[in-house]
Write a protein that holds these residues in place. Structure first.
Motif, PDB file in Angstrom:
ATOM      1  N   ALA A 285       0.929  -1.277   0.175  1.00 27.31           N
ATOM      2  CA  ALA A 285      -0.046  -0.107   0.011  1.00 27.31           C
ATOM      3  C   ALA A 285       0.605   1.326  -0.107  1.00 27.31           C
ATOM      4  O   ALA A 285       0.413   2.359  -0.632  1.00 27.31           O
ATOM      5  CB  ALA A 285      -0.983  -0.071   1.050  1.00 27.31           C
ATOM      6  N   ILE A 286       1.969   1.154   0.795  1.00 26.27           N
ATOM      7  CA  ILE A 286       2.915   2.258   0.785  1.00 26.27           C
ATOM      8  C   ILE A 286       3.520   2.485  -0.549  1.00 26.27           C
ATOM      9  O   ILE A 286       3.536   3.501  -1.029  1.00 26.27           O
ATOM     10  CB  ILE A 286       3.993   2.007   1.785  1.00 26.27           C
ATOM     11  N   THR A 287       3.704   1.358  -1.282  1.00 29.05           N
ATOM     12  CA  THR A 287       4.487   1.684  -2.577  1.00 29.05           C
ATOM     13  C   THR A 287       3.416   2.260  -3.362  1.00 29.05           C
ATOM     14  O   THR A 287       3.678   3.244  -4.286  1.00 29.05           O
ATOM     15  CB  THR A 287       4.973   0.442  -3.104  1.00 29.05           C
ATOM     16  N   LEU A 288       1.993   1.726  -3.546  1.00 29.00           N
ATOM     17  CA  LEU A 288       1.144   2.285  -4.244  1.00 29.00           C
ATOM     18  C   LEU A 288       0.847   3.711  -4.123  1.00 29.00           C
ATOM     19  O   LEU A 288       0.528   4.487  -4.851  1.00 29.00           O
ATOM     20  CB  LEU A 288      -0.168   1.459  -3.956  1.00 29.00           C
ATOM     21  N   GLU A 289       0.681   4.366  -2.627  1.00 32.72           N
ATOM     22  CA  GLU A 289       0.665   5.619  -2.508  1.00 32.72           C
ATOM     23  C   GLU A 289       1.605   6.605  -3.018  1.00 32.72           C
ATOM     24  O   GLU A 289       1.430   7.541  -3.597  1.00 32.72           O
ATOM     25  CB  GLU A 289       0.347   5.625  -1.014  1.00 32.72           C
TER      26      GLU A 289
ATOM     27  N   ALA B 214       0.401   7.618   2.614  1.00 26.59           N
ATOM     28  CA  ALA B 214       1.669   6.935   2.458  1.00 26.59           C
ATOM     29  C   ALA B 214       2.498   7.345   3.887  1.00 26.59           C
ATOM     30  O   ALA B 214       2.862   6.257   4.716  1.00 26.59           O
ATOM     31  CB  ALA B 214       2.723   7.327   1.443  1.00 26.59           C
ATOM     32  N   ASP B 215       2.419   8.464   4.590  1.00 23.16           N
ATOM     33  CA  ASP B 215       2.939   8.940   5.686  1.00 23.16           C
ATOM     34  C   ASP B 215       2.395   8.015   6.873  1.00 23.16           C
ATOM     35  O   ASP B 215       2.993   7.486   7.689  1.00 23.16           O
ATOM     36  CB  ASP B 215       2.696  10.381   6.001  1.00 23.16           C
TER      37      ASP B 215
ATOM     38  N   THR C  70       3.106   4.306   6.615  1.00 25.68           N
ATOM     39  CA  THR C  70       4.354   4.291   6.894  1.00 25.68           C
ATOM     40  C   THR C  70       4.768   4.215   8.659  1.00 25.68           C
ATOM     41  O   THR C  70       5.464   3.302   9.048  1.00 25.68           O
ATOM     42  CB  THR C  70       5.563   5.319   6.208  1.00 25.68           C
ATOM     43  N   THR C  71       4.014   5.014   9.212  1.00 26.58           N
ATOM     44  CA  THR C  71       4.079   5.218  10.381  1.00 26.58           C
ATOM     45  C   THR C  71       3.442   3.728  11.156  1.00 26.58           C
ATOM     46  O   THR C  71       4.013   3.261  12.205  1.00 26.58           O
ATOM     47  CB  THR C  71       2.998   6.352  10.983  1.00 26.58           C
ATOM     48  N   ALA C  72       2.298   3.374  10.598  1.00 22.31           N
ATOM     49  CA  ALA C  72       1.915   2.091  11.123  1.00 22.31           C
ATOM     50  C   ALA C  72       2.776   0.948  10.945  1.00 22.31           C
ATOM     51  O   ALA C  72       2.788   0.059  11.595  1.00 22.31           O
ATOM     52  CB  ALA C  72       0.572   1.747  10.322  1.00 22.31           C
ATOM     53  N   LEU C  73       3.496   0.926   9.698  1.00 18.71           N
ATOM     54  CA  LEU C  73       4.554  -0.037   9.490  1.00 18.71           C
ATOM     55  C   LEU C  73       5.471  -0.183  10.586  1.00 18.71           C
ATOM     56  O   LEU C  73       5.935  -1.260  11.015  1.00 18.71           O
ATOM     57  CB  LEU C  73       4.871  -0.119   8.114  1.00 18.71           C
ATOM     58  N   THR C  74       6.182   1.016  10.662  1.00 17.23           N
ATOM     59  CA  THR C  74       7.226   1.063  11.613  1.00 17.23           C
ATOM     60  C   THR C  74       6.721   0.593  12.845  1.00 17.23           C
ATOM     61  O   THR C  74       7.475   0.167  13.596  1.00 17.23           O
ATOM     62  CB  THR C  74       8.043   2.359  11.392  1.00 17.23           C
TER      63      THR C  74
END
Lengths: 211, 194
Positions: free
Chosen positions: A69-73, A108-109, A112-116
């Protein structure tokens, strides 16, 4: 030709023979000079849907879905950037594109926060050439209408990806964030569709797939 | 059901969210806490796999969709031109949501709720009144679906709920446009629990 659906099989498996045929038809259309019609652009969404599906199908976990999803965004941010710099857009449409680019960046931000937070590593930033992996033909857009149609395909691909993600995600907060992002992409679609005089909300269930 | 009080009275909303298993106080954070989940871990919260739980949530959503159908019917008399066309389309789409939810409820072995014989809507004296009321209703539905979504046990139902949320969000954008307002105000569409 407009009624032709993207070939994505419900269970996530793609029928490669069908896709080959579809690609053949698409090349034929281009060869005959039909240019960037809706159907041609729609056809070009296949690679993304497959890659997203594959990523989601292959992953058992939320982190892999987040990375996709991050890549897509990130790709959407780049694509809107190309559109903004294209010189094809009116002042008003440029404002819209900037606003939507900002939204994609916010998505995306947050992802990314959720992923980290989950202990995951953010994926490498996408490059301009990666846009082709989602929707092909960004280099051949010739009018504001072309840009809007391209953006519609991009947003549809994103909606479809989030729609599918809802089958796989486990974390409650991610499900909710995914739905609120998906709904925002759908709102982008309303503005883009209105810009090219299409029905703003053609399907009662907005799955990102053409009916 | 009195829509106005549903939208403005926290007790009505609380009833919906209680039915859907989500505490309205504190929203999703409360939900997470109640489940013993930690915001920052990936520990699956274990959606309730029981059909009964899904049926309750789906029936609550069905109540909202049926109310929306009634609201668009009631409001249509005040709409003209392209706004009337949009209102008719949205009415059909809310009915499609209701039909889809009713099917899902039956599939899960439940009994779909029916529309109320009467809804007590606020006075809708002008097109703008209808548009604003519709925005409120759609936002309420969006908030309710997003709160309930993680409680749905089946992946297909979660995906369908998300597709409905996206459609309701599209309605909001069209309605805001008809009101001459910013059509996509936020990057995250969370609705408004009134």
């Amino acid at each position: 030709m407009m009624a032709r659906e993207r070939i994505v099989i419900a269970d996530g498996d793609a029928d490669t023979a069908q896709i080959a045929e579809f690609e053949h038809d698409r090349r034929e259309l281009i060869r005959r000079g039909l240019g960037l019609g809706g159907a041609v652009v729609a056809a070009s969404s296949i690679p993304l849907l497959l890659s997203v599906r594959n990523a989601f199908a292959a992953s058992g976990g939320d982190m892999e879905i987040l990375q996709s999803a991050i890549t897509l965004e990130g790709i959407a941010v780049l694509a809107y950037g190309v559109a903004i710099d294209s010189g094809l857009l009116s002042e008003d449409f440029t404002k819209v594109a900037r606003r939507f680019r900002d939204h994609e960046q916010e998505h995306a931000d947050a992802l990314t926060t959720a992923l980290t937070d989950l202990g995951g590593t953010p994926p490498a930033k996408p490059e301009i050439k990666d846009i082709d992996g989602v929707v092909k033909g960004i280099g051949t857009l010739k009018s504001q209408g072309d840009v809007a149609n391209f953006a519609i395909e991009l947003e549809m691909a994103a909606v479809a990806a989030y729609y599918e993600a809802h089958r796989k995600l486990n974390d409650a907060k991610l499900l909710q964030a995914g739905a609120s992002i998906m709904a925002n992409e759908a709102q982008h679609l309303v503005v883009l569709r209105q810009a090219v005089k299409r029905s703003p909300a053609p399907n009662a269930f907005e799955t990102g797939k053409p009916q | 059901m009195d829509v106005d009080s549903f939208l403005r009275d926290p007790h009505s909303r609380r009833r919906f969210f209680r039915m859907s298993g989500v505490s309205v106080a504190g929203g999703s954070a409360m939900f997470l806490a109640a489940c013993g989940g930690d915001d920052t871990t990936s520990a699956p919260l274990g959606p309730d796999e029981s059909d009964e739980a899904d049926v309750e949530i789906l029936n609550s959503a069905l109540d909202l969709e049926l109310m929306a159908v009634a609201a668009y019917k009631a409001g249509a008399a005040r709409l003209t031109g392209s706004v009337l066309e949009a209102g008719k389309l949205f009415l059909e789409q809310e009915q499609e949501h209701a039909d889809g939810l009713a099917s899902a409820i039956k599939d899960a072995g439940g009994k779909p709720n029916r529309a109320k014989s009467a809804y007590d809507f606020p006075q809708l004296g002008s097109q703008n009144d209808v548009l604003r009321f519709a925005v409120d209703l759609e936002n309420t539905a969006i908030a309710a679906y997003i709160d309930a979504l993680p409680k749905l046990g089946k992946g297909d139902l979660r995906a369908t709920a998300a597709a409905i949320v996206a459609n309701e969000a599209e309605h909001v954008s069209v309605l805001l446009g008809a009101l001459g307002e910013q059509q996509v105000p936020d990057a995250f569409v969370v609705g408004k629990a009134a």
